[in-house]
Scaffold this active site. Structure first.
Site, PDB file in Angstrom:
ATOM      1  N   SER A 184      -6.884   8.634  -8.188  1.00 35.16           N
ATOM      2  CA  SER A 184      -6.586   7.241  -8.538  1.00 35.16           C
ATOM      3  C   SER A 184      -6.930   6.310  -7.386  1.00 35.16           C
ATOM      4  O   SER A 184      -7.404   5.197  -7.595  1.00 35.16           O
ATOM      5  CB  SER A 184      -5.109   7.095  -8.918  1.00 35.16           C
ATOM      6  OG  SER A 184      -4.832   7.822 -10.089  1.00 35.16           O
TER       7      SER A 184
ATOM      8  N   LYS B  28       5.979   2.663  -3.664  1.00 35.78           N
ATOM      9  CA  LYS B  28       4.535   2.461  -3.799  1.00 35.78           C
ATOM     10  C   LYS B  28       4.252   1.131  -4.464  1.00 35.78           C
ATOM     11  O   LYS B  28       4.906   0.753  -5.422  1.00 35.78           O
ATOM     12  CB  LYS B  28       3.928   3.565  -4.683  1.00 35.78           C
ATOM     13  CG  LYS B  28       3.656   4.850  -3.980  1.00 35.78           C
ATOM     14  CD  LYS B  28       2.915   5.782  -4.931  1.00 35.78           C
ATOM     15  CE  LYS B  28       2.199   6.871  -4.195  1.00 35.78           C
ATOM     16  NZ  LYS B  28       1.451   7.733  -5.126  1.00 35.78           N
TER      17      LYS B  28
END
Length: 157
Positions: free
Chosen positions: A127, A40
């Protein structure tokens, strides 16, 4: 009893903080464990996320913030924790989290997962949503702790 609350927390939201604050009422200690995931692309470094979480949990004496790489159950074993704490927002979270809980149980029979339903005011919050709003200049002060809102503003300006 020690519980691990694992996640990327990039960034930590008020929904995450809600789960932490409720979790510390259930367990002697909660370790907020920031996962380093090289797959990520994170906005904030692991070190910055740890700093952010420590700042917004400083009022909670039984919270520790740490980081780990790899399997969550291996980290839990290392910490001698038998409980993973997870938040659920919507039905799709439940399906994914239940699958993960079952998978973790196949990796280590000594682990249990405790799910906390997020309070309804945070059911939409993620998020990813926070980063999207911040990227386009919107205010996130009602979605994240104030230190995180400031960090996001600096990052995206």
């Amino acid at each position: 009893m020690l519980a691990i609350y694992p996640g990327s927390f990039d960034p930590i939201t008020l929904g995450h903080l809600d789960v932490i604050e409720r979790g510390v009422k259930m367990f002697e200690q909660v370790v907020v464990a920031v996962l380093y995931n090289p797959e990520k692309k994170a906005v904030f470094s692991v070190e910055k996320r740890i700093e952010q979480i420590r700042w917004c949990t400083q009022h909670l004496p039984n919270v520790e913030v740490d980081s780990f790489v790899g399997l969550t159950v291996e980290y839990a074993k290392l910490r001698q924790a038998n409980v993973l704490l997870r938040g659920l927002r919507v039905l799709s979270d439940f399906e994914k989290e239940l699958q993960m809980a079952h998978t973790n149980k196949t990796l280590w029979s000594g682990i249990e997962t405790v799910f906390l339903a997020t309070n309804k005011e945070y059911s939409f919050l993620s998020s990813s949503v926070v980063k999207e709003i911040a990227r386009f200049g919107g205010s996130v002060t009602h979605l994240v702790p104030e230190n995180v809102a400031s960090d996001l503003h600096l990052y995206y300006s």
